[in-house]
Design a protein around this motif. Sequence first.
Motif, PDB file in Angstrom:
ATOM      1  N   LEU A 154       0.851  -1.190   0.000  1.00 17.55           N
ATOM      2  CA  LEU A 154       0.000   0.000   0.000  1.00 17.55           C
ATOM      3  C   LEU A 154       0.892   1.247   0.000  1.00 17.55           C
ATOM      4  CD1 LEU A 154      -2.691  -1.108   2.633  1.00 17.55           C
ATOM      5  CD2 LEU A 154      -3.016  -0.833   0.163  1.00 17.55           C
ATOM      6  N   PRO A 155       0.510   2.309  -0.736  1.00 15.28           N
ATOM      7  CA  PRO A 155       1.352   3.515  -0.784  1.00 15.28           C
ATOM      8  C   PRO A 155       1.493   4.124   0.601  1.00 15.28           C
ATOM      9  CG  PRO A 155      -0.812   3.918  -1.735  1.00 15.28           C
ATOM     10  CD  PRO A 155      -0.725   2.448  -1.481  1.00 15.28           C
ATOM     11  N   GLN A 156       2.712   4.449   0.982  1.00 12.01           N
ATOM     12  CA  GLN A 156       2.977   4.940   2.341  1.00 12.01           C
ATOM     13  C   GLN A 156       2.937   6.463   2.399  1.00 12.01           C
ATOM     14  OE1 GLN A 156       3.524   2.674   5.156  1.00 12.01           O
ATOM     15  NE2 GLN A 156       2.389   1.646   3.532  1.00 12.01           N
ATOM     16  N   ARG A 157       2.160   6.986   3.333  1.00 11.47           N
ATOM     17  CA  ARG A 157       2.124   8.450   3.539  1.00 11.47           C
ATOM     18  C   ARG A 157       1.650   8.740   4.948  1.00 11.47           C
ATOM     19  NH1 ARG A 157      -1.848  12.346   2.775  1.00 11.47           N
ATOM     20  NH2 ARG A 157      -3.225  10.797   1.850  1.00 11.47           N
ATOM     21  N   LYS A 158       2.415   9.587   5.628  1.00 11.54           N
ATOM     22  CA  LYS A 158       2.012  10.015   6.963  1.00 11.54           C
ATOM     23  C   LYS A 158       0.742  10.848   6.836  1.00 11.54           C
ATOM     24  CE  LYS A 158       4.080  13.152  10.356  1.00 11.54           C
ATOM     25  NZ  LYS A 158       5.352  13.823  10.649  1.00 11.54           N
ATOM     26  N   ARG A 159      -0.201  10.678   7.752  1.00 15.62           N
ATOM     27  CA  ARG A 159      -1.432  11.444   7.643  1.00 15.62           C
ATOM     28  C   ARG A 159      -1.653  12.424   8.789  1.00 15.62           C
ATOM     29  NH1 ARG A 159      -4.406  14.724   7.658  1.00 15.62           N
ATOM     30  NH2 ARG A 159      -6.513  14.883   6.819  1.00 15.62           N
ATOM     31  N   VAL A 160      -1.263  12.009   9.991  1.00 16.48           N
ATOM     32  CA  VAL A 160      -1.595  12.865  11.136  1.00 16.48           C
ATOM     33  C   VAL A 160      -0.686  14.080  11.111  1.00 16.48           C
ATOM     34  CG1 VAL A 160      -1.726  13.008  13.641  1.00 16.48           C
ATOM     35  CG2 VAL A 160      -2.416  10.913  12.478  1.00 16.48           C
ATOM     36  N   LEU A 161      -1.265  15.210  10.727  1.00 20.67           N
ATOM     37  CA  LEU A 161      -0.509  16.448  10.611  1.00 20.67           C
ATOM     38  C   LEU A 161      -0.953  17.430  11.684  1.00 20.67           C
ATOM     39  CD1 LEU A 161      -0.621  16.782   6.727  1.00 20.67           C
ATOM     40  CD2 LEU A 161       1.224  15.862   8.124  1.00 20.67           C
ATOM     41  N   LEU A 162       0.005  18.225  12.148  1.00 17.19           N
ATOM     42  CA  LEU A 162      -0.307  19.170  13.223  1.00 17.19           C
ATOM     43  C   LEU A 162      -0.807  20.498  12.688  1.00 17.19           C
ATOM     44  CD1 LEU A 162       2.814  18.526  15.478  1.00 17.19           C
ATOM     45  CD2 LEU A 162       0.538  17.549  15.673  1.00 17.19           C
ATOM     46  N   ALA A 163      -0.387  20.864  11.466  1.00 17.84           N
ATOM     47  CA  ALA A 163      -0.738  22.194  10.949  1.00 17.84           C
ATOM     48  C   ALA A 163      -2.252  22.466  10.962  1.00 17.84           C
ATOM     49  CB  ALA A 163      -0.150  22.379   9.559  1.00 17.84           C
ATOM     50  N   PRO A 164      -3.099  21.484  10.578  1.00 22.88           N
ATOM     51  CA  PRO A 164      -4.538  21.764  10.624  1.00 22.88           C
ATOM     52  C   PRO A 164      -5.036  22.043  12.045  1.00 22.88           C
ATOM     53  CG  PRO A 164      -4.100  19.761   9.366  1.00 22.88           C
ATOM     54  CD  PRO A 164      -2.814  20.161  10.009  1.00 22.88           C
ATOM     55  N   LEU A 165      -4.310  21.507  13.051  1.00 21.16           N
ATOM     56  CA  LEU A 165      -4.755  21.705  14.439  1.00 21.16           C
ATOM     57  C   LEU A 165      -4.134  22.954  15.050  1.00 21.16           C
ATOM     58  CD1 LEU A 165      -4.258  18.028  15.701  1.00 21.16           C
ATOM     59  CD2 LEU A 165      -6.413  19.073  15.056  1.00 21.16           C
ATOM     60  N   LEU A 166      -2.829  23.202  14.747  1.00 16.24           N
ATOM     61  CA  LEU A 166      -2.100  24.273  15.441  1.00 16.24           C
ATOM     62  C   LEU A 166      -1.810  25.471  14.561  1.00 16.24           C
ATOM     63  CD1 LEU A 166       0.527  22.066  17.325  1.00 16.24           C
ATOM     64  CD2 LEU A 166      -1.628  22.936  18.200  1.00 16.24           C
ATOM     65  N   GLY A 167      -2.076  25.371  13.265  1.00 14.30           N
ATOM     66  CA  GLY A 167      -1.757  26.458  12.352  1.00 14.30           C
ATOM     67  C   GLY A 167      -0.411  26.191  11.684  1.00 14.30           C
ATOM     68  N   PRO A 168      -0.229  26.783  10.489  1.00 12.75           N
ATOM     69  CA  PRO A 168       0.975  26.483   9.702  1.00 12.75           C
ATOM     70  C   PRO A 168       2.193  27.299  10.143  1.00 12.75           C
ATOM     71  CG  PRO A 168      -0.492  27.916   8.476  1.00 12.75           C
ATOM     72  CD  PRO A 168      -1.159  27.676   9.796  1.00 12.75           C
ATOM     73  N   HIS A 169       2.676  27.064  11.388  1.00 10.93           N
ATOM     74  CA  HIS A 169       3.842  27.801  11.885  1.00 10.93           C
ATOM     75  C   HIS A 169       5.118  27.029  11.571  1.00 10.93           C
ATOM     76  CE1 HIS A 169       0.656  29.880  13.822  1.00 10.93           C
ATOM     77  NE2 HIS A 169       0.323  28.827  14.535  1.00 10.93           N
ATOM     78  N   GLY A 170       6.275  27.720  11.700  1.00  7.70           N
ATOM     79  CA  GLY A 170       7.569  27.136  11.328  1.00  7.70           C
ATOM     80  C   GLY A 170       7.827  25.747  11.868  1.00  7.70           C
ATOM     81  N   LEU A 171       7.852  25.603  13.214  1.00 10.03           N
ATOM     82  CA  LEU A 171       8.207  24.319  13.815  1.00 10.03           C
ATOM     83  C   LEU A 171       7.156  23.247  13.486  1.00 10.03           C
ATOM     84  CD1 LEU A 171      10.067  22.638  15.613  1.00 10.03           C
ATOM     85  CD2 LEU A 171       8.817  23.463  17.607  1.00 10.03           C
ATOM     86  N   VAL A 172       5.889  23.680  13.468  1.00 11.84           N
ATOM     87  CA  VAL A 172       4.795  22.748  13.168  1.00 11.84           C
ATOM     88  C   VAL A 172       4.983  22.167  11.768  1.00 11.84           C
ATOM     89  CG1 VAL A 172       2.305  22.640  12.760  1.00 11.84           C
ATOM     90  CG2 VAL A 172       3.185  23.915  14.714  1.00 11.84           C
ATOM     91  N   LEU A 173       5.315  23.048  10.808  1.00 11.71           N
ATOM     92  CA  LEU A 173       5.515  22.571   9.426  1.00 11.71           C
ATOM     93  C   LEU A 173       6.744  21.673   9.329  1.00 11.71           C
ATOM     94  CD1 LEU A 173       4.621  25.823   7.469  1.00 11.71           C
ATOM     95  CD2 LEU A 173       3.267  23.729   7.636  1.00 11.71           C
ATOM     96  N   GLU A 174       7.763  22.017  10.133  1.00 10.10           N
ATOM     97  CA  GLU A 174       8.989  21.209  10.135  1.00 10.10           C
ATOM     98  C   GLU A 174       8.681  19.795  10.638  1.00 10.10           C
ATOM     99  OE1 GLU A 174      12.994  21.130  12.642  1.00 10.10           O
ATOM    100  OE2 GLU A 174      12.287  23.173  12.249  1.00 10.10           O
ATOM    101  N   ILE A 175       7.891  19.726  11.735  1.00  8.62           N
ATOM    102  CA  ILE A 175       7.540  18.403  12.297  1.00  8.62           C
ATOM    103  C   ILE A 175       6.663  17.636  11.303  1.00  8.62           C
ATOM    104  CG2 ILE A 175       6.256  17.225  14.129  1.00  8.62           C
ATOM    105  CD1 ILE A 175       7.081  19.622  15.961  1.00  8.62           C
ATOM    106  N   ASP A 176       5.700  18.338  10.684  1.00 12.17           N
ATOM    107  CA  ASP A 176       4.814  17.672   9.725  1.00 12.17           C
ATOM    108  C   ASP A 176       5.597  17.098   8.541  1.00 12.17           C
ATOM    109  OD1 ASP A 176       2.534  18.011  11.130  1.00 12.17           O
ATOM    110  OD2 ASP A 176       1.731  19.665   9.940  1.00 12.17           O
ATOM    111  N   ALA A 177       6.704  17.763   8.192  1.00 17.95           N
ATOM    112  CA  ALA A 177       7.473  17.317   7.020  1.00 17.95           C
ATOM    113  C   ALA A 177       8.329  16.101   7.331  1.00 17.95           C
ATOM    114  CB  ALA A 177       8.357  18.456   6.523  1.00 17.95           C
ATOM    115  N   GLU A 178       8.498  15.802   8.632  1.00 14.92           N
ATOM    116  CA  GLU A 178       9.341  14.659   8.997  1.00 14.92           C
ATOM    117  C   GLU A 178       8.687  13.346   8.609  1.00 14.92           C
ATOM    118  OE1 GLU A 178       9.874  14.814  13.132  1.00 14.92           O
ATOM    119  OE2 GLU A 178      11.435  16.313  13.030  1.00 14.92           O
ATOM    120  N   ILE A 179       9.527  12.361   8.313  1.00 11.41           N
ATOM    121  CA  ILE A 179       8.940  11.050   8.024  1.00 11.41           C
ATOM    122  C   ILE A 179       9.312  10.086   9.132  1.00 11.41           C
ATOM    123  CG2 ILE A 179       8.755  11.294   5.569  1.00 11.41           C
ATOM    124  CD1 ILE A 179      11.412   9.667   5.424  1.00 11.41           C
TER     125      ILE A 179
END
Length: 244
Positions: A219-244
């Motif tokens: 099955l194609p692998q992709r992380k889904r649980v992202l913080l930006a929709p919950l906390l807003g698209p701030h620097g650290l939040v986007l950095e964490i969301d981009a991590e695999i």
Amino acid sequence: MGVVPELPVGSCSRAMPVIGMGTSVDPPISAEAKKSAFLEGIKNGYRHFDTAFIYASEQPLGEAIAEALQLGLIKSRDELFITSKLGFDFAERHLVVPAIKMSLQNLQLEYLDLFLIHWPLRLSPGVEMNPFWQQKDLREFCKAKGIQITAYSPLGGSRTQWGDDRVMGCDVLKDIAKAKGKTTAQYGSKELQQGQNEGEPRNLRLVIDYEELNKIDQLPQRKRVLLAPLLGPHGLVLEIDAEI
Ligand SMILES: NC(=O)c1ccc[n+]([C@@H]2O[C@H](COP(=O)([O-])OP(=O)(O)OC[C@H]3O[C@@H](n4cnc5c(N)ncnc54)[C@H](OP(=O)(O)O)[C@@H]3O)[C@@H](O)[C@H]2O)c1
């Protein structure tokens, strides 16, 4: 619930039941409704609870535990495995102990079995894990180091703000479940909780053959649980969301 196997966690004297009840609820419900759900969980055999300051579930969980003790559903708090988490706002050395004390006060408990760093996730063994985000490298790394992982969103966080319908709507999983007379959710985590059909011995084995495993593997692998929709698209939040 059948007998839930337990795994050792570091130097913790209480082993961790492999099935736990999540306490983050979306959309939000009242504290009273949460307490009833947790009490129901204890009645149904849950002994492992995953809470966090940010879930606003510590207090209702503490009340449910106190009531379960009063009702004799459990004889002692030691029967439970309670995880809480260090909130983002407390991720500084001098705030860790106050944060633990606050969680203990909320829970009316004297100790926690596990305290995770909620964010940044890269430091925590509590991670999203499901057929679409299988975390093979991380699992191998943790296995080699003897680290137990807690998998959250095993059903992909279906019907929550942070998840989507990838797992529950997946045709591959639906077909496998259908062929076995089960539901897709049972092939996520429910199969593990409820065991087999009524009357059969309850166990925690997932009935799955090599060919089916192979399909799930692909099955194609992709992380889904992202913080930006919950906390807003701030620097650290986007950095964490981009991590695999
Ligand atoms: N460390 C972290 O950052 C983090 C992040 C996310 C979650 N968590 C923890 O992990 C726990 C579980 O995560 P999650 O809520 O994303 O898990 P999940 O089990 O993947 O998703 C839960 C969703 O699945 C649905 N569901 C459950 N059983 C179902 C069934 N039999 N058929 C159809 N739908 C079903 C539920 O819908 P209904 O409610 O409508 O039944 C619920 O909305 C949370 O409560 C929290 O404790 C931790």
